[in-house]
Design a protein around this motif. Structure first.
Motif, PDB file in Angstrom:
ATOM      1  N   LYS A   1       3.040  46.947  -1.215  1.00 23.81           N
ATOM      2  CA  LYS A   1       4.299  47.675  -1.066  1.00 23.81           C
ATOM      3  C   LYS A   1       4.030  49.188  -1.055  1.00 23.81           C
ATOM      4  O   LYS A   1       4.589  49.928  -0.234  1.00 23.81           O
ATOM      5  CB  LYS A   1       5.246  47.326  -2.210  1.00 23.81           C
ATOM      6  N   ALA A   2       3.141  49.627  -1.961  1.00 25.29           N
ATOM      7  CA  ALA A   2       2.826  51.051  -2.025  1.00 25.29           C
ATOM      8  C   ALA A   2       2.090  51.505  -0.769  1.00 25.29           C
ATOM      9  O   ALA A   2       2.328  52.600  -0.254  1.00 25.29           O
ATOM     10  CB  ALA A   2       1.987  51.341  -3.268  1.00 25.29           C
ATOM     11  N   LEU A   3       1.205  50.650  -0.246  1.00 34.36           N
ATOM     12  CA  LEU A   3       0.485  50.990   0.973  1.00 34.36           C
ATOM     13  C   LEU A   3       1.437  51.120   2.160  1.00 34.36           C
ATOM     14  O   LEU A   3       1.365  52.068   2.939  1.00 34.36           O
ATOM     15  CB  LEU A   3      -0.583  49.935   1.274  1.00 34.36           C
ATOM     16  N   ARG A   4       2.334  50.134   2.306  1.00 36.05           N
ATOM     17  CA  ARG A   4       3.262  50.157   3.439  1.00 36.05           C
ATOM     18  C   ARG A   4       4.184  51.371   3.366  1.00 36.05           C
ATOM     19  O   ARG A   4       4.616  51.895   4.398  1.00 36.05           O
ATOM     20  CB  ARG A   4       4.092  48.866   3.457  1.00 36.05           C
ATOM     21  N   ALA A   5       4.450  51.833   2.143  1.00 32.01           N
ATOM     22  CA  ALA A   5       5.318  53.002   1.993  1.00 32.01           C
ATOM     23  C   ALA A   5       4.645  54.269   2.523  1.00 32.01           C
ATOM     24  O   ALA A   5       5.314  55.274   2.762  1.00 32.01           O
ATOM     25  CB  ALA A   5       5.689  53.184   0.519  1.00 32.01           C
TER      26      ALA A   5
END
Length: 346
Positions: free
Chosen positions: A65-69
């Protein structure tokens, strides 16, 4: 989904050979061929992206989730393990539903940035490891051209330096004997005087050399001079300097020699060797030598002109006393003759 089975694999490998295709759980389902080269043994199937790469900027946790953000942002990463390698990257999130798989995953395309030269060296990369349109290839060509130009310049500089050394060596060398010449002798003596270093100076003339030239020819005389040079080299130290300063005239310089007895022993030994017959074809050439010497330590303020003049006076005294001998300079020695050439004949 296995690496090779993904429908985008071939396209991504061609366009982005340093890409990683990540699924929704953060595992790499396919990696470009160049990216495999960065990891010893290649990238293991289903390895987690954050286990292989550390995110330096922007900071975030290791969740998908943090990467996609961070989609669309410039990423700064470090390869974990192996040679330290700073990487730049950009991440494109994949839709969470739809035909593009893996749903909810992402594509990360990486590059070396300005560290591409180091990477090429560390990972043995070639132009085939980059996309055909990657500017890194042009940069590598420029680096290679610069390296070739610098190597050519270095080679040229070495050749020029070698030529300069050879020219200087020639300028200070007597062509016939290979000994130093007058220019070299003057240079060394001036340096010794400037450094206030003690030394001994000997002037030596060959006796009866003119008779060799007159009766046997100049070829025989040249042979004798080369043999004389070899004898002088054998009888002196490597650090001593021997110079041919005239037809049969020599100057010898002995650094740090201050003992008159030792100076006399060297001169006597030299003369004895030079009096041994020198064979030239079927003939024997017979010469001798006279020598005069001075010690710099005998002068309160030694000068080159004064020392040469006094050594010459001592040499003249040796010739006047019957030749074939060494005379050290002493105040009572006869003054140098104005006609130096006349007194050296024979």
């Amino acid at each position: 989904m296995p690496n090779a089975a993904h429908p985008l694999a071939a396209v991504l490998d061609t366009l982005c050979p340093m890409h990683a295709l990540i699924d929704a759980t953060g595992h790499i389902v396919h990696a470009g061929p160049t990216l495999h080269k960065l990891c010893p043994g290649g990238i293991a199937p289903w390895a987690r992206f954050t286990e292989l790469f550390e995110m330096k900027r922007p900071r975030c946790d290791s969740s998908m989730k943090a990467l996609r953000a961070r989609g669309g942002q410039k990423l700064h990463l470090i390869l974990r393990g192996g040679p330290r390698c700073d990487l730049k990257g950009v991440l494109a999130p994949l839709p969470e539903d739809g035909p593009i798989q893996p749903a909810g995953g992402a594509i990360v395309n990486l590059s070396f940035g300005i560290s591409v030269v180091d990477a090429v060296r560390d990972f043995a990369l070639t132009s085939t490891d980059f996309a055909a349109t990657d500017l890194a290839i042009e940069m590598l060509y420029l680096v290679e051209a610069k390296t070739a130009a610098m190597e050519a310049s270095r080679t040229l500089n070495l050749r020029l330096q070698g030529a300069m050394i050879a020219a200087e060596e020639k300028a200070y060398t007597d062509a016939l004997t290979g000994l130093r010449n007058r220019r070299a002798a003057d240079y060394l003596l001036e340096r010794l005087l400037e450094r206030k270093q003690d030394f001994a100076l000997m002037q030596l003339d060959l006796d009866f050399f003119k008779a060799v030239n007159d009766t046997m020819g100049h070829a025989a005389g040249d042979h004798v001079l080369r043999e004389v040079a070899a004898i002088m080299i054998e009888e002196t130290r490597a650090e001593d300097m021997i110079a041919r300063v005239g037809g049969d005239e020599f100057v010898l310089v002995f650094a740090r020699l201050t003992d008159p007895g030792r100076m006399h022993d060297i001169a006597t030994r030299l003369i004895a060797r030079l009096e041994q017959p020198i064979r030239y074809g079927e003939e024997l050439c017979r010469i001798s030598a006279s020598a005069g010497s001075v010690l710099s330590c005998d002068y309160a303020r030694p000068t080159l002109a004064r020392m040469l003049e006094d050594a010459d006076a001592a040499l003249y005294a040796a010739k006047a006393a019957g030749r074939g001998r060494h005379v050290p300079f002493a105040p009572q020695a006869p003054p140098a003759s104005a006609d130096g050439a006349a007194r050296r004949q024979g």
